[in-house]
Design a protein around this motif. Structure first.
Motif, PDB file in Angstrom:
ATOM      1  N   SER A  74       0.816  -1.237  -0.022  1.00  0.00           N
ATOM      2  CA  SER A  74      -0.136  -0.120  -0.110  1.00  0.00           C
ATOM      3  C   SER A  74       0.594   1.220   0.039  1.00  0.00           C
ATOM      4  CB  SER A  74      -0.857   0.184   1.307  1.00  0.00           C
ATOM      5  OG  SER A  74      -0.283   0.176   2.402  1.00  0.00           O
ATOM      6  N   LEU A  75       0.154   2.331  -0.371  1.00  0.00           N
ATOM      7  CA  LEU A  75       1.070   3.635  -0.207  1.00  0.00           C
ATOM      8  C   LEU A  75       1.207   3.805   1.097  1.00  0.00           C
ATOM      9  CD1 LEU A  75       1.876   6.296  -1.985  1.00  0.00           C
ATOM     10  CD2 LEU A  75      -0.541   7.325  -1.421  1.00  0.00           C
ATOM     11  N   LYS A  76       0.464   3.693   2.040  1.00  0.00           N
ATOM     12  CA  LYS A  76       0.777   3.770   3.413  1.00  0.00           C
ATOM     13  C   LYS A  76       2.032   3.170   3.775  1.00  0.00           C
ATOM     14  CE  LYS A  76      -1.102   3.677   8.275  1.00  0.00           C
ATOM     15  NZ  LYS A  76      -1.973   3.236   8.891  1.00  0.00           N
ATOM     16  N   LYS A  77       2.366   2.018   3.363  1.00  0.00           N
ATOM     17  CA  LYS A  77       3.460   1.309   3.956  1.00  0.00           C
ATOM     18  C   LYS A  77       4.701   1.780   3.072  1.00  0.00           C
ATOM     19  CE  LYS A  77       1.236  -3.108   4.956  1.00  0.00           C
ATOM     20  NZ  LYS A  77       1.187  -4.540   4.503  1.00  0.00           N
ATOM     21  N   SER A  78       4.735   2.341   1.952  1.00  0.00           N
ATOM     22  CA  SER A  78       5.687   2.765   1.010  1.00  0.00           C
ATOM     23  C   SER A  78       5.926   4.195   1.689  1.00  0.00           C
ATOM     24  CB  SER A  78       5.198   2.944  -0.354  1.00  0.00           C
ATOM     25  OG  SER A  78       4.035   3.887  -0.308  1.00  0.00           O
ATOM     26  N   ILE A  79       5.051   4.994   2.271  1.00  0.00           N
ATOM     27  CA  ILE A  79       5.426   6.119   2.865  1.00  0.00           C
ATOM     28  C   ILE A  79       6.226   5.913   4.132  1.00  0.00           C
ATOM     29  CG2 ILE A  79       4.418   8.174   4.110  1.00  0.00           C
ATOM     30  CD1 ILE A  79       2.474   8.214   2.046  1.00  0.00           C
ATOM     31  N   ILE A  80       5.642   4.965   5.052  1.00  0.00           N
ATOM     32  CA  ILE A  80       6.687   4.598   6.194  1.00  0.00           C
ATOM     33  C   ILE A  80       8.080   4.353   5.884  1.00  0.00           C
ATOM     34  CG2 ILE A  80       6.884   2.846   8.137  1.00  0.00           C
ATOM     35  CD1 ILE A  80       3.648   2.634   8.032  1.00  0.00           C
ATOM     36  N   LEU A  81       8.243   3.578   4.669  1.00  0.00           N
ATOM     37  CA  LEU A  81       9.528   3.136   4.505  1.00  0.00           C
ATOM     38  C   LEU A  81      10.271   4.476   3.965  1.00  0.00           C
ATOM     39  CD1 LEU A  81      11.861   1.246   3.476  1.00  0.00           C
ATOM     40  CD2 LEU A  81      10.661   0.873   1.225  1.00  0.00           C
ATOM     41  N   ILE A  82       9.727   5.316   3.438  1.00  0.00           N
ATOM     42  CA  ILE A  82      10.163   6.668   2.978  1.00  0.00           C
ATOM     43  C   ILE A  82      10.626   7.406   3.991  1.00  0.00           C
ATOM     44  CG2 ILE A  82       9.903   8.771   1.760  1.00  0.00           C
ATOM     45  CD1 ILE A  82       8.119   7.247  -0.129  1.00  0.00           C
ATOM     46  N   VAL A  83       9.695   7.241   5.079  1.00  0.00           N
ATOM     47  CA  VAL A  83      10.197   8.365   6.257  1.00  0.00           C
ATOM     48  C   VAL A  83      11.164   7.445   7.082  1.00  0.00           C
ATOM     49  CG1 VAL A  83       9.272   9.027   8.617  1.00  0.00           C
ATOM     50  CG2 VAL A  83       7.740   9.308   6.584  1.00  0.00           C
ATOM     51  N   LEU A  84      11.432   6.351   7.082  1.00  0.00           N
ATOM     52  CA  LEU A  84      12.371   5.499   7.728  1.00  0.00           C
ATOM     53  C   LEU A  84      13.733   5.864   7.208  1.00  0.00           C
ATOM     54  CD1 LEU A  84      10.776   2.181   8.687  1.00  0.00           C
ATOM     55  CD2 LEU A  84      11.380   4.119  10.359  1.00  0.00           C
ATOM     56  N   VAL A  85      13.767   5.895   5.955  1.00  0.00           N
ATOM     57  CA  VAL A  85      14.904   6.183   5.207  1.00  0.00           C
ATOM     58  C   VAL A  85      15.584   7.757   5.348  1.00  0.00           C
ATOM     59  CG1 VAL A  85      16.113   6.397   3.053  1.00  0.00           C
ATOM     60  CG2 VAL A  85      14.668   4.258   3.523  1.00  0.00           C
ATOM     61  N   LEU A  86      14.536   8.605   5.179  1.00  0.00           N
ATOM     62  CA  LEU A  86      14.771   9.969   5.408  1.00  0.00           C
ATOM     63  C   LEU A  86      15.364  10.433   6.857  1.00  0.00           C
ATOM     64  CD1 LEU A  86      11.947  11.787   3.610  1.00  0.00           C
ATOM     65  CD2 LEU A  86      14.437  11.983   2.877  1.00  0.00           C
ATOM     66  N   LEU A  87      14.884   9.754   7.974  1.00  0.00           N
ATOM     67  CA  LEU A  87      15.156  10.058   9.211  1.00  0.00           C
ATOM     68  C   LEU A  87      16.652   9.377   9.292  1.00  0.00           C
ATOM     69  CD1 LEU A  87      11.858   8.678  11.384  1.00  0.00           C
ATOM     70  CD2 LEU A  87      13.009  11.185  11.103  1.00  0.00           C
ATOM     71  N   LEU A  88      16.733   8.246   8.972  1.00  0.00           N
ATOM     72  CA  LEU A  88      18.090   7.686   8.995  1.00  0.00           C
ATOM     73  C   LEU A  88      19.299   8.698   8.111  1.00  0.00           C
ATOM     74  CD1 LEU A  88      17.759   3.667   8.462  1.00  0.00           C
ATOM     75  CD2 LEU A  88      18.459   5.035  10.799  1.00  0.00           C
ATOM     76  N   ASP A  89      18.850   8.924   7.177  1.00  0.00           N
ATOM     77  CA  ASP A  89      19.807   9.789   6.268  1.00  0.00           C
ATOM     78  C   ASP A  89      20.061  11.171   6.905  1.00  0.00           C
ATOM     79  OD1 ASP A  89      20.893  10.579   3.878  1.00  0.00           O
ATOM     80  OD2 ASP A  89      19.339  12.077   3.607  1.00  0.00           O
ATOM     81  N   GLN A  90      18.800  11.861   7.346  1.00  0.00           N
ATOM     82  CA  GLN A  90      19.005  13.083   7.993  1.00  0.00           C
ATOM     83  C   GLN A  90      19.577  13.234   9.277  1.00  0.00           C
ATOM     84  OE1 GLN A  90      18.622  16.154   6.313  1.00  0.00           O
ATOM     85  NE2 GLN A  90      18.508  14.756   4.546  1.00  0.00           N
ATOM     86  N   ILE A  91      19.275  12.204  10.135  1.00  0.00           N
ATOM     87  CA  ILE A  91      19.722  12.085  11.627  1.00  0.00           C
ATOM     88  C   ILE A  91      21.553  11.936  11.303  1.00  0.00           C
ATOM     89  CG2 ILE A  91      20.362  10.637  13.555  1.00  0.00           C
ATOM     90  CD1 ILE A  91      17.237  10.300  13.463  1.00  0.00           C
ATOM     91  N   SER A  92      21.706  11.111  10.538  1.00  0.00           N
ATOM     92  CA  SER A  92      23.418  10.575  10.404  1.00  0.00           C
ATOM     93  C   SER A  92      24.051  11.882   9.486  1.00  0.00           C
ATOM     94  CB  SER A  92      23.456   9.580   9.164  1.00  0.00           C
ATOM     95  OG  SER A  92      23.111   9.883   7.941  1.00  0.00           O
ATOM     96  N   LYS A  93      23.381  12.674   8.702  1.00  0.00           N
ATOM     97  CA  LYS A  93      24.116  13.941   8.005  1.00  0.00           C
ATOM     98  C   LYS A  93      24.131  15.116   9.147  1.00  0.00           C
ATOM     99  CE  LYS A  93      22.705  12.988   3.285  1.00  0.00           C
ATOM    100  NZ  LYS A  93      21.518  13.307   2.165  1.00  0.00           N
ATOM    101  N   ILE A  94      23.012  15.204   9.821  1.00  0.00           N
ATOM    102  CA  ILE A  94      22.936  16.244  10.822  1.00  0.00           C
ATOM    103  C   ILE A  94      24.072  15.715  12.010  1.00  0.00           C
ATOM    104  CG2 ILE A  94      21.941  17.360  12.810  1.00  0.00           C
ATOM    105  CD1 ILE A  94      19.365  17.177  10.873  1.00  0.00           C
ATOM    106  N   TYR A  95      24.286  14.735  12.429  1.00  0.00           N
ATOM    107  CA  TYR A  95      25.220  14.454  13.326  1.00  0.00           C
ATOM    108  C   TYR A  95      26.758  14.470  13.032  1.00  0.00           C
ATOM    109  CZ  TYR A  95      28.133  11.703  16.546  1.00  0.00           C
ATOM    110  OH  TYR A  95      29.226  11.447  17.654  1.00  0.00           O
ATOM    111  N   ILE A  96      26.921  14.077  11.518  1.00  0.00           N
ATOM    112  CA  ILE A  96      28.243  14.396  10.770  1.00  0.00           C
ATOM    113  C   ILE A  96      28.611  15.782  11.060  1.00  0.00           C
ATOM    114  CG2 ILE A  96      29.615  14.119   8.836  1.00  0.00           C
ATOM    115  CD1 ILE A  96      29.434  11.484  10.435  1.00  0.00           C
TER     116      ILE A  96
END
Length: 208
Positions: free
Chosen positions: A2-24
């Protein structure tokens, strides 16, 4: 899927990406590195171009680097709308799970790097010989749309001296794997590999 599950996947990837970038960005100086294993380092660099640091101005000489940067960022923004529509259309048409996951990963990775390009220039000061601050009093290191993408994953698996007889690169030191990348890049690459390797699973006969 579903679109809902794909959005959850997108949010998880974005969180990992942005948290790692902001930390660095807020803990490392530019080109500072930490060895995790002999074959893996956290190595902070910034990329204001395309893949492998390539810039539009490298190919079109009459365009300034700043103009080329705006063109590239705007192109990325337009592209993300196209990828977003592809994802929305795929979920509506009940496309295969492989296709939806792949497109969602590509969308998340592209959006993660767009956030850097659009906003990081005004959100952080520069990282040259210092650790950057978030929302500095004196303003960011550049203007809106002129941010640089934060990269930090570096895998120098091995180095060899290439033989003299080899064309173009003979006698030079070869480092594998030299590019430095981020989680957004991993998501994009994974999505594309899924579409290529699992092509028949991703695209059913009906969709073709």
């Amino acid at each position: 899927m579903s679109l809902k599950k794909s959005i959850i996947l997108i949010v998880l990837v974005l969180l990992l990406d942005q948290i790692s970038k902001i930390y660095i960005k807020t803990h490392f100086k530019l080109q500072e590195s930490v060895e995790v294993f002999s074959w893996f380092q956290i190595y902070f660099i910034e990329n204001d171009g395309m893949a492998w640091g390539t810039k539009i101005s490298d190919f079109i000489s009459f365009i300034s680097e700043r103009s080329a940067k705006i063109i590239l960022t705007l192109f990325r923004v337009v592209a993300i709308f196209g990828i977003g529509y592809w994802l929305y259309d795929s979920t509506n048409k009940k496309a295969t799970k492989t296709l939806i996951v792949a497109v969602a990963l590509i969308f998340a990775g592209a959006l993660g790097n767009i956030i850097d390009s659009v906003f990081y220039g005004v959100l952080f000061d520069d990282s040259f010989s210092q650790v950057a601050q978030f929302l500095p009093e004196g303003g960011g290191y550049d203007t809106f749309l002129h941010g640089r993408v934060v990269d930090m994953l570096y895998f120098p698996l091995f180095e060899i001296d290439l033989p003299e007889w080899m064309p173009f690169y003979g006698g030079k030191r070869f480092n594998f794997f030299e590019p430095v990348f981020n989680i957004a890049d991993v998501a994009i690459s994974t999505g594309f590999v899924m579409l290529i390797v699992f092509n028949k699973q991703a695209f059913s006969k009906k969709e073709a």
